[in-house]
Write an enzyme that holds these catalytic residues in place. Structure first.
Site, PDB file in Angstrom:
ATOM      1  N   ARG A   1       0.846  -1.194   0.000  1.00  0.00           N
ATOM      2  CA  ARG A   1       0.000   0.000   0.000  1.00  0.00           C
ATOM      3  C   ARG A   1       0.884   1.248   0.000  1.00  0.00           C
ATOM      4  O   ARG A   1       1.950   1.251   0.631  1.00  0.00           O
ATOM      5  CB  ARG A   1      -0.900   0.039   1.242  1.00  0.00           C
ATOM      6  CG  ARG A   1      -2.077  -0.931   1.203  1.00  0.00           C
ATOM      7  CD  ARG A   1      -3.132  -0.542   0.159  1.00  0.00           C
ATOM      8  NE  ARG A   1      -4.241  -1.472   0.083  1.00  0.00           N
ATOM      9  CZ  ARG A   1      -4.372  -2.469  -0.806  1.00  0.00           C
ATOM     10  NH1 ARG A   1      -3.423  -2.676  -1.700  1.00  0.00           N
ATOM     11  NH2 ARG A   1      -5.433  -3.236  -0.803  1.00  0.00           N
TER      12      ARG A   1
ATOM     13  N   HIS B   1      -0.220   0.222  -9.978  1.00  0.00           N
ATOM     14  CA  HIS B   1      -0.961  -0.743  -9.132  1.00  0.00           C
ATOM     15  C   HIS B   1      -1.391  -1.963  -9.960  1.00  0.00           C
ATOM     16  O   HIS B   1      -2.595  -2.231 -10.106  1.00  0.00           O
ATOM     17  CB  HIS B   1      -2.185  -0.075  -8.476  1.00  0.00           C
ATOM     18  CG  HIS B   1      -2.648  -0.810  -7.243  1.00  0.00           C
ATOM     19  ND1 HIS B   1      -3.088  -0.168  -6.115  1.00  0.00           N
ATOM     20  CD2 HIS B   1      -2.731  -2.139  -6.967  1.00  0.00           C
ATOM     21  CE1 HIS B   1      -3.440  -1.068  -5.197  1.00  0.00           C
ATOM     22  NE2 HIS B   1      -3.229  -2.267  -5.697  1.00  0.00           N
TER      23      HIS B   1
HETATM   24  P1  NAP Z   1      -1.921 -11.650   4.836  1.00  0.00           P
HETATM   25  O1  NAP Z   1      -2.096 -13.055   4.366  1.00  0.00           O
HETATM   26  O2  NAP Z   1      -2.905 -11.078   5.803  1.00  0.00           O
HETATM   27  O3  NAP Z   1      -0.446 -11.561   5.453  1.00  0.00           O
HETATM   28  C1  NAP Z   1       0.034 -10.440   6.129  1.00  0.00           C
HETATM   29  C2  NAP Z   1       1.423 -10.733   6.677  1.00  0.00           C
HETATM   30  O4  NAP Z   1       1.932  -9.537   7.277  1.00  0.00           O
HETATM   31  C3  NAP Z   1       1.400 -11.810   7.771  1.00  0.00           C
HETATM   32  O5  NAP Z   1       2.557 -12.625   7.686  1.00  0.00           O
HETATM   33  C4  NAP Z   1       1.433 -10.982   9.057  1.00  0.00           C
HETATM   34  O6  NAP Z   1       2.011 -11.610  10.175  1.00  0.00           O
HETATM   35  C5  NAP Z   1       2.330  -9.826   8.626  1.00  0.00           C
HETATM   36  N1  NAP Z   1       2.106  -8.657   9.491  1.00  0.00           N
HETATM   37  C6  NAP Z   1       0.973  -7.952   9.670  1.00  0.00           C
HETATM   38  N2  NAP Z   1       1.179  -6.962  10.567  1.00  0.00           N
HETATM   39  C7  NAP Z   1       2.467  -7.066  10.964  1.00  0.00           C
HETATM   40  C8  NAP Z   1       3.270  -6.346  11.874  1.00  0.00           C
HETATM   41  N3  NAP Z   1       2.799  -5.292  12.577  1.00  0.00           N
HETATM   42  N4  NAP Z   1       4.567  -6.738  12.048  1.00  0.00           N
HETATM   43  C9  NAP Z   1       5.062  -7.800  11.369  1.00  0.00           C
HETATM   44  N5  NAP Z   1       4.342  -8.511  10.469  1.00  0.00           N
HETATM   45  C10 NAP Z   1       3.062  -8.145  10.271  1.00  0.00           C
HETATM   46  O7  NAP Z   1      -1.884 -10.638   3.609  1.00  0.00           O
HETATM   47  P2  NAP Z   1      -1.625 -10.973   2.055  1.00  0.00           P
HETATM   48  O8  NAP Z   1      -2.791 -11.632   1.443  1.00  0.00           O
HETATM   49  O9  NAP Z   1      -0.291 -11.626   1.933  1.00  0.00           O
HETATM   50  O10 NAP Z   1      -1.573  -9.487   1.439  1.00  0.00           O
HETATM   51  C11 NAP Z   1      -0.652  -8.496   1.888  1.00  0.00           C
HETATM   52  C12 NAP Z   1      -1.016  -7.140   1.296  1.00  0.00           C
HETATM   53  O11 NAP Z   1      -0.689  -7.099  -0.092  1.00  0.00           O
HETATM   54  C13 NAP Z   1      -2.508  -6.794   1.293  1.00  0.00           C
HETATM   55  O12 NAP Z   1      -2.928  -6.336   2.560  1.00  0.00           O
HETATM   56  C14 NAP Z   1      -2.577  -5.713   0.248  1.00  0.00           C
HETATM   57  O13 NAP Z   1      -2.352  -4.459   0.862  1.00  0.00           O
HETATM   58  C15 NAP Z   1      -1.395  -6.007  -0.677  1.00  0.00           C
HETATM   59  N6  NAP Z   1      -1.831  -6.370  -2.053  1.00  0.00           N
HETATM   60  C16 NAP Z   1      -1.347  -5.641  -3.092  1.00  0.00           C
HETATM   61  C17 NAP Z   1      -1.720  -5.952  -4.390  1.00  0.00           C
HETATM   62  C18 NAP Z   1      -1.180  -5.178  -5.562  1.00  0.00           C
HETATM   63  O14 NAP Z   1      -1.632  -5.396  -6.708  1.00  0.00           O
HETATM   64  N7  NAP Z   1      -0.223  -4.297  -5.397  1.00  0.00           N
HETATM   65  C19 NAP Z   1      -2.577  -7.034  -4.631  1.00  0.00           C
HETATM   66  C20 NAP Z   1      -3.060  -7.755  -3.542  1.00  0.00           C
HETATM   67  C21 NAP Z   1      -2.672  -7.423  -2.243  1.00  0.00           C
HETATM   68  P3  NAP Z   1       1.364 -12.952  10.808  1.00  0.00           P
HETATM   69  O15 NAP Z   1       1.688 -14.034   9.799  1.00  0.00           O
HETATM   70  O16 NAP Z   1       2.071 -13.139  12.071  1.00  0.00           O
HETATM   71  O17 NAP Z   1      -0.107 -12.679  10.927  1.00  0.00           O
END
Ligand code: NAP
Length: 312
Positions: free
Chosen positions: A227, A275
């Site tokens: 983000r 994006h």
């Molecule tokens: P997810 O499955 O919810 O994984 C989030 C990861 O971040 C988890 O490993 C979590 O730790 C870690 N995390 C969260 N808060 C933290 C903190 N304060 N300190 C350390 N680690 C932390 O999310 P995802 O599906 O992989 O997606 C991640 C992000 O990618 C989305 O939220 C979105 O913003 C972005 N995204 C971007 C695009 C694009 O086209 N650019 C597309 C899709 C998504 P735990 O494992 O311990 O919970």
């Protein structure tokens, strides 16, 4: 009971989602787009794609919210969002595959020093740089969730020396993992290419800032695919000016579309992408949403529920 499709969608986008959803949902399901006539009391499920703030609190009988996007930060930032209604986010193997391909492409682009060679071509400069192998390159992965975990594994299979960071302890095959705010600096210290795939929460907003850049070794690069609000833009511009950060690949921005006058567009050491890292695949997303709705209707717990307390 009926389903409401609501988001920042154009009429033609509503139509194309409706067509796909109708093909996947049982004939007994009534589906409305938010620009059609519907009874608010009848809606018990909302299928959402960044709905306007305040819209879901208008549905008194809402029982389940299914997001069509992977990131739910905008949805959860609505202070009127009912706190007792479960929210599921999109977790789609097709989207994960797209993100893995994107991370691998950008990491290899930096690893193979392509930005330098492109710069040299513009001044007809023939200069060869020492090229390390992937195993000699440390990549740091912030976030080891659906996307970060898969991307870290793919990089490890290519031979990169990957260290990953999460909130709670995680095991990811082939990579070293660390967790919690206290261990962040240990992740950063030797990281030459830093990839951000964290969700946007109060804890992670502005995480890519001066203090973090200074812990990275001089000449490190960053790739932000999560983000725009994760990045303090002015701090990046300063770190690029001193050479502490050598290159930034940015897919997400505080303001999207990135305004034409924004300095990132013309910065020689910033690569701007609109994006596009991993877009929702409407066909697979529709099927996954329909499956989750079927689970909810059958009294089962829908999959990929958001932890409202953690914010992701
Ligand atoms: P997810 O499955 O919810 O994984 C989030 C990861 O971040 C988890 O490993 C979590 O730790 C870690 N995390 C969260 N808060 C933290 C903190 N304060 N300190 C350390 N680690 C932390 O999310 P995802 O599906 O992989 O997606 C991640 C992000 O990618 C989305 O939220 C979105 O913003 C972005 N995204 C971007 C695009 C694009 O086209 N650019 C597309 C899709 C998504 P735990 O494992 O311990 O919970």
């Amino acid at each position: 009971v009926s389903i409401l499709l609501i988001g920042d969608l154009t009429r033609s986008e509503y139509e194309s989602w409706r067509e796909r959803l109708s093909a996947c949902l049982p004939a007994s399901e009534k589906l409305f787009a938010s620009d059609e006539d519907y009874e608010r009391d009848d809606i018990d499920i909302a299928l959402v794609a960044n709905p306007p703030a305040g819209s879901l609190s208008q549905l008194p009988n809402l029982r389940f919210i299914q997001s069509l996007w992977a990131g739910v930060d905008r949805l959860l930032s609505d202070p009127t969002l009912p706190t007792d209604v479960p929210v599921s986010r999109l977790v789609d193997p097709n989207l994960t595959q797209a993100m893995v391909e994107c991370v691998v492409a950008h990491v290899l682009f930096l690893h193979r020093q392509i930005p330098q060679y492109l710069g040299q071509q513009s001044s007809a400069e023939w200069k060869q740089w020492t090229q390390p192998l992937a195993m000699q390159r440390r990549v740091g992965m912030l976030g080891l969730g659906q996307l970060g975990g898969a991307a870290a594994q793919a990089l490890s299979r290519l031979g990169f020396d990957v260290v990953g960071w999460s909130a709670a302890p995680r095991t990811v095959k082939g990579i070293r993992t660390l967790h919690s705010a206290e261990r962040l600096n240990s992740v950063l210290r030797d990281t030459e290419i830093l990839v951000n795939l964290l969700p946007l929460t109060p804890q992670t907003t502005g995480i890519l800032r001066k203090e973090l850049f200074h812990v990275l070794p001089r000449g490190a690069s960053i790739i932000n695919l999560a983000r725009g609000e994760h990045l303090v833009e002015e701090d990046l511009i300063d770190a690029l000016a001193t050479g502490h950060i050598s290159h930034a690949i940015l897919d997400v921005f505080r303001t999207e579309p990135l305004p034409p006058q924004h300095p990132f567009w013309s910065h020689p050491r910033v690569s701007v992408f609109p994006h596009v890292a991993a877009a929702t695949d409407p066909d697979s997303a529709t099927q996954l949403a329909a499956n989750n709705i079927a689970a909810f209707r059958a009294g089962r717990t829908p999959v990929f529920l958001v932890d409202r307390r953690k914010g992701y």
